[in-house]
Design a protein around this motif. Structure first.
Motif: not given
Length: 451
Positions: A83-88, A163-168, A170-174, A213-217
Motif C-alpha cells: 500500500s503506497v499513497g500518492p507521491g509526486p 535525484a527527484a525520481f530517486g527520492g520519490w 525510495l520514499a515509496a519503497l519504504r 511496479e513501484i518504480t513504474r508507478e
C-alpha cells in the motif's frame, strides 16, 4: 427544488488489486473496492487458465493446454499486501495490491502458478534443514523527457539528474516495506540501479515484483518512463538483474561460509555442491532466466554479465559470483557471504526464475556434485582447452537454443510441473515466431517498450 439539489458529489472508490506475476514476468490481476476485502479474503477472485499463455506481445499462444476452458481463483496472501499513497502526483490513486496464488476453484494449488512453485521449492529446502535468503538488484533506464544532456557514468551529475525520481522512489519503497538500500547511477546513459535488503524465501521474489511496479508507478506520476528491458538500444549498456542468495540452517546460522574450505574461496562444501548444481543446469536454466530473444544480446563476453557457466570470486564475467565481504570495523564475514546469479534479466518472472535456480542448487546438494567450473579470469579469454579442462561451458546463444537445452534436461523436466512446462514452451515458441524477423536494434526497441 432544482433538479439534482441535495445529491452528493461522487468521490473515487479506493481499489485494491489481487495480482499474479505470470510466466513472462508481467504482473496482472483484478481490482475490487478496498472496503470489501473481507469478501475476497478466503475465496479470492476469478482467473482464467489461458491468461498464463499470454506472450509479451499480448497474444495467447495457440498451443497452450487450456484453450477456452477452465476457471481458477486468485487467492490473496494478505501478508504480501503493498500500500503506497500518492507521491509526486497528489491526485494519483493509492497503489494497493496483494500478491495472490493461483488455485483451482476447490482451493487446490494450480500446477502452472509460479508463486506456488517457488513456495514448494522453499519448503523442500526446509525439509533439508535449510532456509533461503535472497535479494534482487535491478538496473533500468530512466527517460525524463526533459532533454537533459547525457551524463557521465557513475557521476554526481547523473545522480542529481535522477535525484527527484530517486527520492520519490525510495520514499515509496519504504512505504511498501521493501527496505531500499541504494539508488545509484550506472555505467549506461540514463541508467540507474536500485538495491534492497535481502529477505527470506518467497518474500524475496514478491519484493522484486514490488520494486518493478513501484518504480513504474513513480515514473508514471512524474510523467517519465522507465524500461527494465535487457537493452534499450543496440549501442546501449545492458540492464541486468542480479539475484543474491545465501543459505542458513533453521536456526539462522550461515551455511555457505567456511574459512577452512578446500576451495580457497571460503565456500563451504554444501555451497560448492549447490553451486555445482546451478552450473550443471545453467544452459537449461537460461530458458527461464534469460527468457526473451533480446536477453541474448546481453549474455555476451565482455558485457559484465555472463556468457559461460562458471563460478568466480568477485568476477563480473562469471555467471555465478562469490560476492565480496567486508571486515572493516570487525564485521563478521559469515552472515555477509552470498552467491550472485548474473544470467538473469527483468523479462523473467522473479518467482519462476528463483524457483528453478533453487531447484538446480538443491539437485547439486542432494547429488553431492563436485565443483569444477571455477575461474577468476574472463572465461572468453581462456583457451578452449582450458575451458574444457575446467568444465566451463558456453551459455546458449539464443532463446531457441536455451529451450532446446531445457527440453533435453531430464532432471529439470521431471522437477517441474507438466502444466507449467507445456504452457511455457507454447508461449516461448510463439514469442520466437513473432520476433524472429527483427534485427538486434529492432528487438531493443520492441522489448524496450514492453518491459
Amino acid at each position: 427544488m432544482s433538479r439534482g439539489q441535495g445529491i452528493e458529489a461522487l468521490t473515487p472508490v479506493a481499489m485494491t488489486s489481487l495480482v499474479t506475476t505470470d510466466l513472462i514476468g508481467v504482473t496482472r490481476g483484478r481490482s475490487f473496492p478496498s472496503d470489501e476485502l473481507e469478501r475476497y479474503r478466503l475465496g479470492g477472485c476469478g482467473w482464467v487458465p489461458a491468461n498464463s499463455a499470454l506472450t509479451p506481445q499480448d497474444l495467447i499462444a495457440e498451443d497452450n493446454p487450456w484453450g477456452a476452458y477452465g476457471d481458477l481463483r486468485l487467492i490473496p496472501d494478505l501478508d504480501s499486501r503493498v500500500s503506497v499513497g500518492p507521491g509526486p502526483d497528489a491526485t494519483a490513486p493509492p497503489l494497493d495490491f496483494i500478491h495472490a496464488d493461483i488455485c483451482e476453484t476447490d482451493g487446490r494449488p494450480w500446477g502452472a502458478c509460479p508463486r506456488t512453485l517457488l513456495r514448494n521449492e522453499i519448503e523442500r529446502y526446509r525439509e533439508l534443514g535449510i532456509q533461503v535468503t535472497a535479494a534482487f538488484e535491478h538496473e533500468f533506464n530512466l527517460d525524463t523527457g526533459s532533454g537533459q544532456r547525457q551524463h557521465l557514468a557513475f557521476s554526481l551529475e547523473a545522480q542529481r539528474q535522477g535525484a527527484a525520481f530517486g527520492g520519490w522512489l525510495l520514499a515509496a519503497l519504504r512505504a511498501a516495506g521493501v527496505e531500499p538500500e541504494m539508488f545509484l547511477p550506472e555505467y549506461g546513459k540514463q541508467q540507474y540501479e536500485i538495491t534492497c535488503r535481502p529477505t527470506q524465501g518467497l518474500a524475496a521474489a514478491d519484493r522484486a515484483v514490488n520494486v518493478r511496479e513501484i518504480t513504474r508507478e513513480i515514473a508514471r506520476q512524474l510523467g517519465q518512463r522507465v524500461s527494465f528491458a535487457p537493452k534499450t538500444a543496440a549501442d546501449a549498456v545492458c540492464n541486468g538483474v542480479h539475484l543474491h542468495l545465501s543459505l542458513q540452517d533453521l536456526d539462522g546460522q550461515p551455511l555457505l561460509y567456511d574459512p577452512q574450505a578446500v576451495s580457497g574461496d571460503d565456500l563451504s562444501s554444501l555451497g560448492q555442491h549447490w553451486a555445482a548444481g546451478v552450473l550443471k543446469h545453467l544452459p537449461a536454466l537460461c530458458a527461464f532466466t534469460a527468457p526473451t530473444p533480446l536477453s541474448y544480446e546481453r549474455l555476451q563476453p565482455h558485457h559484465w554479465s555472463a556468457s559461460y557457466a562458471c563460478l568466480g570470486l568477485r568476477n563480473r564475467e562469471a555467471s555465478l559470483r562469490i560476492c565480496p565481504t567486508v571486515d572493516i570495523g570487525g564485521k563478521p564475514l559469515a552472515p555477509q557471504y552470498n552467491l550472485e546469479f548474473r544470467a538473469l534479466d527483468a523479462t523473467a518472472s522473479p518467482h519462476l526464475a528463483m524457483a528453478v535456480i533453487l531447484m538446480a542448487g538443491r539437485l547439486g546438494i542432494e547429488q553431492t556434485l563436485p565443483l569444477n567450473a571455477v575461474t577468476d579470469k574472463v572465461p572468453d579469454e581462456l583457451s578452449a582447452e582450458q575451458r574444457l579442462a575446467s568444465g566451463i561451458v558456453p551459455l546458449p546463444g539464443s532463446l531457441p537454443q536455451a529451450l532446446d537445452y531445457l527440453r533435453s534436461n531430464t532432471e529439470l523436466l521431471q522437477a517441474l510441473p507438466e502444466p507449467l512446462l507445456s504452457t511455457y514452451f507454447a508461449v516461448k515458441q510463439k514469442e520466437v515466431s513473432l520476433t524472429e524477423h527483427l534485427t538486434a536494434a529492432e528487438l531493443c526497441e520492441h522489448y524496450g517498450h514492453l518491459y
